[in-house]
Design a protein around this motif. Structure first.
Motif, PDB file in Angstrom:
ATOM      1  N   GLU A  72       0.934  -1.189  -0.100  1.00 35.64           N
ATOM      2  CA  GLU A  72       0.367   0.343   0.401  1.00 35.64           C
ATOM      3  C   GLU A  72       1.127   1.111  -0.410  1.00 35.64           C
ATOM      4  OE1 GLU A  72      -3.189   0.261  -0.020  1.00 35.64           O
ATOM      5  OE2 GLU A  72      -3.691  -2.122  -0.568  1.00 35.64           O
ATOM      6  N   GLU A  73       0.401   2.321  -0.799  1.00 32.64           N
ATOM      7  CA  GLU A  73       1.092   3.536  -0.460  1.00 32.64           C
ATOM      8  C   GLU A  73       2.196   4.071  -1.211  1.00 32.64           C
ATOM      9  OE1 GLU A  73      -0.741   6.856   0.450  1.00 32.64           O
ATOM     10  OE2 GLU A  73      -2.552   5.464   0.499  1.00 32.64           O
ATOM     11  N   LYS A 126      -6.350   2.704  -5.101  1.00 33.10           N
ATOM     12  CA  LYS A 126      -5.355   3.883  -5.285  1.00 33.10           C
ATOM     13  C   LYS A 126      -3.996   3.727  -5.787  1.00 33.10           C
ATOM     14  CE  LYS A 126      -8.013   6.829  -1.065  1.00 33.10           C
ATOM     15  NZ  LYS A 126      -7.564   7.766  -0.756  1.00 33.10           N
ATOM     16  N   LYS A 139      -0.422   5.366  -7.483  1.00 32.87           N
ATOM     17  CA  LYS A 139       0.867   6.859  -7.430  1.00 32.87           C
ATOM     18  C   LYS A 139       1.922   6.125  -8.607  1.00 32.87           C
ATOM     19  CE  LYS A 139       0.177   7.894  -2.278  1.00 32.87           C
ATOM     20  NZ  LYS A 139       1.748   8.290  -1.569  1.00 32.87           N
TER      21      LYS A 139
END
Length: 539
Positions: free
Chosen positions: A175-176, A253, A255
């Motif tokens: 994640e992230e 999500k 990036k």
């Protein structure tokens, strides 16, 4: 000493060989000597001694002596290499690769793993040599996959299975983290493939090509997504479909880190629209990049903006992006401002190299014009940097366009990144350079995994082959990531490390538990550094 069986392709007869092993000190590997002791009965699996041995009453087959009642059955012992396949199998278990493959391909997942292991360990070798590798290595499938069978294996893989596998892999992502997104072209000898198209080939091959897109995790160092598409589609056209795929596969999500080939106003707008964080390379010639650079040009190369480790200056400008969004269902266009960060950099080493290259280019162009030996491809550069006059008395006169040349030299050594996430310039640069892992992955696919040029003639076969290559790439990338974490590249290349483990032996037969050969201290140290328990004999 053990018994090894091998089938003669021409006759279909399976022979049994008594095999003894010795250590070759010069080649630093085990060598085998085989003596034929009989044929294997296809119905009973019993070894029938050859005629010469039967007449003499000889048999070196354990517990099998000549008898009027016929030969007794035996259990063949196999002597195999195990150390490197054990490492890859453990990695596959640790990262959930085996679990996900078993869920999506319950009937063939061991075959897929075995082919992936072969591609990694026998770098740049064609699949028809799998038969030989199978005779010497322990692997998940444990049997031969002949060349025609591998084609059937690839053709049996469906699009739905691949999508389900990628969906399961999406749940395992970190994640992230930023994801590096890049593409490469793969040349094809077959023009019958629908997506093999003629375009500006990145490999400079005079062949049609397909494009392959990959997404890599910054922290995990592993690929989680790939896509094959036609070779004539530019990178900048792929971002919208990428975001749609990410949503369908449940990546949540995301990036993205992308090089400047993926930049376009439309792509930046869609990234804003989908609330995706991005870090993208940008050309200095773009109007808003050039305008903001002119404003801070004198501030960038100040000592407080210098990173000694990178030998690079960095400076960040906060400005506005002119956001637009067409709404066909309402027949209007939204126009708004979005915050964007431009990171400018000046690299001392890059500046010196580019300046020297530019001056050499100008000198070469000038020499070509003076001599009259002009090159058609340089016509634009001639008119941009020079004024050429022809007179009857003086002949050809070539003068420099000084202001144009000064303007071109002004931004040498500079480059820029744009992002919608607040961070300092050197954090952004570190993330952007992470995309080099994708370049290395493309190198592994083409060179190590033998995908430099495609030979597949059917779309189904090609799709399956690329998927199996993707499985191998996941494992290679994980090994690369673990080697970097453990600083093992100071002592080994990846091939050296795999070769060091590959010579570890094991002995298997149906009546005994797996027995392991000797392990050296350096081999144990490699396993422990990679976070893998060294192999042991089964109890």
């Amino acid at each position: 000493m053990g018994i090894v069986t091998q089938t003669d392709k021409r006759s279909g007869i399976t022979y049994a060989y008594e095999t003894t092993y010795r250590w070759d000190k010069e080649k630093k590997q085990s060598r085998a000597k085989r003596i034929c002791v009989g044929k294997v009965d296809p119905q009973t699996g019993v070894i029938v001694p050859t005629r010469g041995r039967a007449r003499k009453g000889e048999s070196k087959i354990p517990d099998q002596l000549p008898s009027k009642r016929g030969p007794k059955p035996f259990v063949a012992t196999r002597h195999l290499y195990y150390g490197a396949t054990y490492l890859l199998e453990t990695f596959a278990d640790q990262i959930g690769l085996t679990t996900d493959l078993k869920a999506c391909f319950p009937d063939i997942y061991t075959k897929l793993l075995s082919v992936a292991f072969y591609l990694i360990l026998e770098d740049n070798n064609p699949l028809y040599r799998f038969e030989k590798w199978n005779l010497t290595h322990r692997h998940p499938y444990g049997k031969d996959i002949a060349s025609p069978r591998s084609s059937e294996l690839f053709a049996a893989i469906t699009y739905d299975q691949i999508v389900n596998f990628l969906r399961l892999q999406a749940k395992r992502r970190v994640e992230e983290e930023y994801w590096a997104y890049d593409s490469t072209s793969i040349s094809s000898y077959s023009e019958s493939l629908l997506q093999a198209q003629w375009e500006n080939n990145k490999e400079n091959d005079k062949l049609p090509q397909i494009n392959l897109l990959l997404v890599f995790g910054e922290k995990s160092g592993r690929p989680f997504y790939y896509r094959k598409l036609a070779g004539n589609i530019p990178d900048s056209k792929t971002v919208k479909h990428l975001l749609e795929d990410m949503d369908i596969l449940g990546f949540g999500k995301t990036k993205f880190v992308m090089d400047r080939g993926f930049y376009s106003e439309a792509n930046i707008n869609v990234l804003y629209k989908e609330h995706v964080k991005f870090l993208v390379g940008a050309k200095l010639s773009l109007s808003f990049i050039k305008k903001n650079l002119d404003r801070v040009y004198d501030d960038i190369r100040m000592f407080n903006n210098y990173d000694e480790g990178l030998s690079t200056y960095g400076y960040t400008v906060t400005t506005d992006w002119d956001y637009t969004q067409d709404r066909p269902y309402k027949g209007d266009t939204i126009k708004d401002k979005r915050r964007i960060y431009i990171h400018y950099y000046y690299s001392i080493e890059r500046g010196a190299d580019e300046e020297q290259a530019f001056d050499k280019k100008i000198a070469t162009l000038h020499r070509e014009l003076l001599s009259g030996n002009t090159v058609e491809a340089h016509a634009t550069a001639y008119s941009k940097y020079f004024v050429v006059k022809e007179t009857p008395r003086r002949g050809r006169q070539v003068t420099f366009k000084d202001e144009v040349i000064k303007a071109a030299r002004r931004n040498i050594g500079y480059f820029a990144l744009i992002t919608n996430e607040k961070m300092d310039a050197f954090t952004a640069l570190h993330l952007y350079r992470m995309k080099d892992v994708v370049e290395k992955a493309f190198g592994n696919l083409k060179d190590r995994l033998n995908m430099h040029r495609l030979l597949a003639k059917s779309e189904k076969n090609l799709d399956g082959k690329i998927f199996n290559e993707f499985i191998a790439l996941i494992l290679i990338s994980h090994l690369d990531h673990k080697m970097k974490e453990a600083n093992l590249y100071k002592m080994y290349t990846m091939q050296q490390l795999l070769d060091t483990l590959d010579v570890i032996e094991c002995f298997e037969d149906k009546s005994h538990a797996l027995r392991l050969g000797e392990l050296l201290n350096k081999q144990v140290a490699i396993y422990e550094a990679l976070g893998v328990a060294p192999p042991t004999s089964s109890c």
